[in-house]
Enzyme design. Structure first.
Site, PDB file in Angstrom:
ATOM      1  N   TYR A   1       3.537   7.108   3.092  1.00 19.68           N
ATOM      2  CA  TYR A   1       2.457   7.652   2.252  1.00 19.68           C
ATOM      3  C   TYR A   1       2.008   8.973   2.856  1.00 19.68           C
ATOM      4  O   TYR A   1       1.424   8.991   3.937  1.00 19.68           O
ATOM      5  CB  TYR A   1       1.295   6.649   2.171  1.00 19.68           C
ATOM      6  CG  TYR A   1       1.797   5.241   1.916  1.00 19.68           C
ATOM      7  CD1 TYR A   1       2.040   4.788   0.622  1.00 19.68           C
ATOM      8  CD2 TYR A   1       2.098   4.386   2.993  1.00 19.68           C
ATOM      9  CE1 TYR A   1       2.551   3.519   0.392  1.00 19.68           C
ATOM     10  CE2 TYR A   1       2.610   3.114   2.767  1.00 19.68           C
ATOM     11  CZ  TYR A   1       2.836   2.690   1.474  1.00 19.68           C
ATOM     12  OH  TYR A   1       3.361   1.426   1.250  1.00 19.68           O
TER      13      TYR A   1
ATOM     14  N   ASP B   1     -21.317 -16.119 -20.283  1.00 23.27           N
ATOM     15  CA  ASP B   1     -20.783 -17.486 -20.183  1.00 23.27           C
ATOM     16  C   ASP B   1     -19.251 -17.500 -20.284  1.00 23.27           C
ATOM     17  O   ASP B   1     -18.653 -18.531 -20.558  1.00 23.27           O
ATOM     18  CB  ASP B   1     -21.411 -18.398 -21.239  1.00 23.27           C
ATOM     19  CG  ASP B   1     -21.080 -17.936 -22.653  1.00 23.27           C
ATOM     20  OD1 ASP B   1     -20.478 -16.849 -22.811  1.00 23.27           O
ATOM     21  OD2 ASP B   1     -21.419 -18.668 -23.603  1.00 23.27           O
TER      22      ASP B   1
ATOM     23  N   ASP C   1       3.629  -1.882  -7.778  1.00 23.53           N
ATOM     24  CA  ASP C   1       3.620  -3.115  -6.990  1.00 23.53           C
ATOM     25  C   ASP C   1       3.109  -4.188  -7.918  1.00 23.53           C
ATOM     26  O   ASP C   1       1.911  -4.241  -8.223  1.00 23.53           O
ATOM     27  CB  ASP C   1       2.726  -2.935  -5.761  1.00 23.53           C
ATOM     28  CG  ASP C   1       2.753  -4.143  -4.828  1.00 23.53           C
ATOM     29  OD1 ASP C   1       3.245  -5.221  -5.238  1.00 23.53           O
ATOM     30  OD2 ASP C   1       2.272  -4.004  -3.683  1.00 23.53           O
TER      31      ASP C   1
ATOM     32  N   ARG D   1       6.894   2.854  -1.579  1.00 27.42           N
ATOM     33  CA  ARG D   1       7.041   1.542  -0.949  1.00 27.42           C
ATOM     34  C   ARG D   1       8.170   0.831  -1.670  1.00 27.42           C
ATOM     35  O   ARG D   1       8.350   1.017  -2.887  1.00 27.42           O
ATOM     36  CB  ARG D   1       5.739   0.724  -1.017  1.00 27.42           C
ATOM     37  CG  ARG D   1       5.873  -0.673  -0.405  1.00 27.42           C
ATOM     38  CD  ARG D   1       4.533  -1.374  -0.144  1.00 27.42           C
ATOM     39  NE  ARG D   1       3.731  -1.602  -1.328  1.00 27.42           N
ATOM     40  CZ  ARG D   1       2.655  -0.915  -1.674  1.00 27.42           C
ATOM     41  NH1 ARG D   1       2.225   0.061  -0.905  1.00 27.42           N
ATOM     42  NH2 ARG D   1       1.997  -1.195  -2.792  1.00 27.42           N
TER      43      ARG D   1
ATOM     44  N   HIS E   1       4.628 -10.309   4.730  1.00 26.85           N
ATOM     45  CA  HIS E   1       3.730 -11.463   4.834  1.00 26.85           C
ATOM     46  C   HIS E   1       4.446 -12.659   4.241  1.00 26.85           C
ATOM     47  O   HIS E   1       5.413 -12.502   3.494  1.00 26.85           O
ATOM     48  CB  HIS E   1       2.411 -11.189   4.084  1.00 26.85           C
ATOM     49  CG  HIS E   1       2.616 -10.662   2.687  1.00 26.85           C
ATOM     50  ND1 HIS E   1       2.868 -11.480   1.609  1.00 26.85           N
ATOM     51  CD2 HIS E   1       2.662  -9.390   2.192  1.00 26.85           C
ATOM     52  CE1 HIS E   1       3.024 -10.741   0.522  1.00 26.85           C
ATOM     53  NE2 HIS E   1       2.917  -9.461   0.841  1.00 26.85           N
TER      54      HIS E   1
ATOM     55  N   ASP F   1       6.398 -10.863  -5.556  1.00 29.28           N
ATOM     56  CA  ASP F   1       5.691  -9.672  -5.054  1.00 29.28           C
ATOM     57  C   ASP F   1       6.727  -8.570  -4.852  1.00 29.28           C
ATOM     58  O   ASP F   1       7.469  -8.599  -3.873  1.00 29.28           O
ATOM     59  CB  ASP F   1       4.985 -10.050  -3.735  1.00 29.28           C
ATOM     60  CG  ASP F   1       4.130  -8.920  -3.184  1.00 29.28           C
ATOM     61  OD1 ASP F   1       3.998  -7.880  -3.859  1.00 29.28           O
ATOM     62  OD2 ASP F   1       3.592  -9.086  -2.073  1.00 29.28           O
TER      63      ASP F   1
ATOM     64  N   GLU G   1       8.515  -5.001   3.082  1.00 27.92           N
ATOM     65  CA  GLU G   1       7.928  -3.928   2.282  1.00 27.92           C
ATOM     66  C   GLU G   1       7.494  -2.707   3.071  1.00 27.92           C
ATOM     67  O   GLU G   1       6.312  -2.365   3.097  1.00 27.92           O
ATOM     68  CB  GLU G   1       6.741  -4.496   1.486  1.00 27.92           C
ATOM     69  CG  GLU G   1       5.718  -5.290   2.312  1.00 27.92           C
ATOM     70  CD  GLU G   1       4.538  -5.748   1.448  1.00 27.92           C
ATOM     71  OE1 GLU G   1       3.953  -4.896   0.765  1.00 27.92           O
ATOM     72  OE2 GLU G   1       4.213  -6.942   1.472  1.00 27.92           O
TER      73      GLU G   1
ATOM     74  N   GLU H   1       9.658  -3.109  -1.879  1.00 31.07           N
ATOM     75  CA  GLU H   1       9.293  -4.473  -1.461  1.00 31.07           C
ATOM     76  C   GLU H   1      10.161  -5.508  -2.145  1.00 31.07           C
ATOM     77  O   GLU H   1      10.277  -5.526  -3.377  1.00 31.07           O
ATOM     78  CB  GLU H   1       7.817  -4.730  -1.811  1.00 31.07           C
ATOM     79  CG  GLU H   1       7.365  -6.163  -1.525  1.00 31.07           C
ATOM     80  CD  GLU H   1       5.871  -6.368  -1.721  1.00 31.07           C
ATOM     81  OE1 GLU H   1       5.273  -5.672  -2.560  1.00 31.07           O
ATOM     82  OE2 GLU H   1       5.309  -7.242  -1.031  1.00 31.07           O
TER      83      GLU H   1
ATOM     84  N   HIS I   1      -4.289   0.342  -2.196  1.00 30.75           N
ATOM     85  CA  HIS I   1      -4.708  -0.690  -3.159  1.00 30.75           C
ATOM     86  C   HIS I   1      -5.203  -0.069  -4.468  1.00 30.75           C
ATOM     87  O   HIS I   1      -6.160  -0.552  -5.069  1.00 30.75           O
ATOM     88  CB  HIS I   1      -5.789  -1.589  -2.549  1.00 30.75           C
ATOM     89  CG  HIS I   1      -5.253  -2.458  -1.449  1.00 30.75           C
ATOM     90  ND1 HIS I   1      -6.058  -3.046  -0.500  1.00 30.75           N
ATOM     91  CD2 HIS I   1      -3.991  -2.836  -1.143  1.00 30.75           C
ATOM     92  CE1 HIS I   1      -5.315  -3.738   0.348  1.00 30.75           C
ATOM     93  NE2 HIS I   1      -4.056  -3.626  -0.027  1.00 30.75           N
TER      94      HIS I   1
ATOM     95  N   HIS J   1       0.537   0.124   7.273  1.00 29.48           N
ATOM     96  CA  HIS J   1       0.445  -1.326   7.058  1.00 29.48           C
ATOM     97  C   HIS J   1       1.627  -2.026   7.701  1.00 29.48           C
ATOM     98  O   HIS J   1       2.531  -1.383   8.229  1.00 29.48           O
ATOM     99  CB  HIS J   1       0.329  -1.656   5.563  1.00 29.48           C
ATOM    100  CG  HIS J   1       1.486  -1.207   4.709  1.00 29.48           C
ATOM    101  ND1 HIS J   1       2.694  -1.858   4.680  1.00 29.48           N
ATOM    102  CD2 HIS J   1       1.610  -0.171   3.835  1.00 29.48           C
ATOM    103  CE1 HIS J   1       3.502  -1.257   3.821  1.00 29.48           C
ATOM    104  NE2 HIS J   1       2.877  -0.215   3.295  1.00 29.48           N
TER     105      HIS J   1
ATOM    106  N   HIS K   1      -0.320 -13.756  -0.419  1.00 29.42           N
ATOM    107  CA  HIS K   1      -0.342 -13.715   1.046  1.00 29.42           C
ATOM    108  C   HIS K   1      -0.437 -15.169   1.466  1.00 29.42           C
ATOM    109  O   HIS K   1      -1.520 -15.719   1.599  1.00 29.42           O
ATOM    110  CB  HIS K   1      -1.519 -12.891   1.571  1.00 29.42           C
ATOM    111  CG  HIS K   1      -1.405 -11.429   1.209  1.00 29.42           C
ATOM    112  ND1 HIS K   1      -2.417 -10.531   1.359  1.00 29.42           N
ATOM    113  CD2 HIS K   1      -0.364 -10.711   0.703  1.00 29.42           C
ATOM    114  CE1 HIS K   1      -2.015  -9.321   0.964  1.00 29.42           C
ATOM    115  NE2 HIS K   1      -0.770  -9.421   0.551  1.00 29.42           N
TER     116      HIS K   1
HETATM  117  N1  GLY Z   1       1.032  -6.963  -3.565  1.00 29.71           N
HETATM  118  C1  GLY Z   1       0.380  -7.294  -2.358  1.00 29.71           C
HETATM  119  C2  GLY Z   1       1.198  -6.990  -1.197  1.00 29.71           C
HETATM  120  O1  GLY Z   1       2.208  -6.339  -1.318  1.00 29.71           O
HETATM  121  O2  GLY Z   1       0.910  -7.439  -0.115  1.00 29.71           O
HETATM  122 MN    MN Z   2       3.503  -7.854  -0.413  1.00 32.64          MN
HETATM  123 MN    MN Z   3       3.284  -6.092  -3.178  1.00 34.35          MN
END
Ligand code: GLY
Ligand code: MN
Ligand code: MN
Length: 452
Positions: free
Chosen positions: A400, A52, A272, A417, A366, A283, A396, A419, A255, A362, A373
């Site tokens: 890799y 619960d 990240d 990365r 975004h 982000d 970003e 960003e 991820h 990628h 996102h």
């Molecule tokens: N942290 C999610 C992205 O970078 O899109």
């Molecule tokens: Mn991002």
């Molecule tokens: Mn990110």
């Protein structure tokens, strides 16, 4: 006194108290876009985690954008046309429940504090909606977002249809209200930008704190704890998404969220992470050496990603289209991958064959806003949309390098990365996340200061 004001604006509902008329203006804007008809916009449900116990409640972003109302079990109804109306349905006051679960505005409180024209108990929703939908030509609704709501709303529309013999008409057109709201949310107003600056600034502090804390032998989750401490300490109770704290090879899992490995001397750490502040996401990704000093190989790859990011940010301006930063980053990455002997041939050849995708799979960003996102179309028809002032996006790029026969061994398991969060402005762009150390020398300096 200045310090005191800063504290008030950071730690109270000051932003909200000052600006509830802003939500009324957003509703008015949407009513103008609708022209005529009725819009029904429910907030998010409470979600059970296990047994619960619930997840921390998070309102629906569009509902909140239009109301500033953060309680669960609420629905916004807008009537557009000659007699526009803005109506909320919400939980009734209930002293017994409030002793256990805390304050509820109640319909009267909601109407007064949030500037609705009318407010009713949520229990009256079905009955009132049949009335309110009657003779409205168009129903604006987030169709397909939630099956239970879809069934309920269509059943209510059928109930209106059943009254046709008494001369009542049901909406014969259903339109996706998200189409209109998403366009509205894509362009951030000054209030939103001030909240996003704050979210970004808290997250920059968190990345800096993580860099200062990191030592060989720690667990990734111990660094995560420093991030979350900094978020919460500044009034950002939630992360905008699950933090990625990925040491060494873990950074090559895009991820990765286990965050339970130990940090090794000589490895990089990719983080990240960004907080959510009063609903708005930040982000940020930073990648830095666990021991505070980049190796030659790490540095070579890092400089390529950093240059790709700079090229992308440089073109993120009015006049460019959505994909321009991605294209700019790709050209720099392709050249860098050739120099690093990860790819072979010419830049155009690498871009055409897609051989870069082994190391960069990628996209370069975004939209960012109430959702990490965030909403908003990336194309208008077949064309990438033009960037305009008030749009906020991430930039970003990354690289890799998983172990493979065609890859120089010195580069194996390097995952990087970088960003940042960028606002398109009238004269160029504003980087919200500059305060998070990013160049090799900045990072090494921050880590040196704390190594002793
Ligand atoms: N942290 C999610 C992205 O970078 O899109
Ligand atoms: Mn991002
Ligand atoms: Mn990110």
């Amino acid at each position: 006194a200045a310090g005191c004001n800063a504290l008030i604006s950071e730690h109270s509902n000051y932003y909200f108290a000052m600006t509830h008329t802003l939500y009324a203006e957003r509703r008015k804007h949407l009513q103008t876009e609708m022209q005529q008809g009725i819009a029904i916009i429910p907030t998010a449900p409470e979600m059970l985690r296990n047994g619960d116990a619930h997840y921390a409640y998070r309102f629906d972003s569009s509902f909140y954008y239009l109301t500033g109302f953060a309680e669960p079990e609420a629905v916004l109804v807008l009537i557009a046309g000659d007699k526009p109306q803005s109506i909320v349905f919400c939980r009734e006051k209930n002293l017994e429940r409030e002793i256990w679960d805390g304050h509820r505005a109640g319909p009267d409180g909601a109407r007064e504090q949030f500037g609705f024209d009318a407010a009713f108990p949520i229990a009256q929703l079905d009955e009132k909606l049949v009335e309110l939908m009657s003779n409205q030509p168009t129903l604006f609704y987030p169709l397909g977002a939630d099956a239970a709501w879809d069934a309920r709303i269509l059943k209510l529309r059928a109930a209106v249809q059943e009254k046709s013999r008494s001369g009542v008409r049901a909406p014969d057109e259903i339109r996706d209200v998200r189409k209109l709201i998403n366009e509205q949310r894509l362009l951030k107003d000054e209030h939103e930008l001030s909240l996003m600056r704050r979210a970004a600034s808290i997250s920059c502090g968190a990345h800096q704190r993580a860099m200062q804390f990191t030592r060989t032998g720690q667990f990734e989750y111990q660094v995560e704890a420093e991030l979350l401490h900094e978020f919460c300490h500044h009034g950002a109770r939630d992360a905008a998404y699950t933090s990625i704290v990925a040491g060494g090879a873990n950074a090559c899992t895009l991820h990765y969220v286990e965050n339970n490995a130990t940090l090794h001397d000589g490895d990089l750490l990719l983080i990240d992470a960004g907080c959510e502040f009063q609903g708005y996401a930040s982000d940020i990704t930073r990648t830095y050496p666990v021991n505070g000093k980049f190796s030659a190989a790490q540095r070579d790859v890092y400089e390529v990603v950093l240059a790709a990011q700079a090229a992308a940010i440089d073109v993120a301006k009015i006049g460019a289209h959505w994909n321009a930063p991605h294209e700019a980053a790709l050209r720099v990455l392709a050249q860098g991958f050739i120099d690093l002997k990860l790819c072979h041939g010419t830049v155009d050849g690498v871009l055409e064959s897609g051989s870069y995708k082994q190391f960069y799979m990628h996209r370069t960003g975004h939209w960012l806003g109430l959702d990490v996102h965030d909403v908003g179309d990336y194309k208008i028809g077949d064309d990438w949309r033009a960037l305009t002032a008030g749009m906020v996006l991430t930039v970003e790029p990354g690289c890799y390098i998983r172990p493979a026969d065609n890859v120089p061994k010195a580069l194996w398991n390097i995952g990087i990365r970088i960003e940042d969060d960028v606002v398109i402005t009238a004269t160029g762009n504003e980087i919200l996340t500059l305060a998070a150390p990013k160049t090799v020398s900045e990072i090494e300096a921050v880590m040196r200061r704390t190594a002793s």
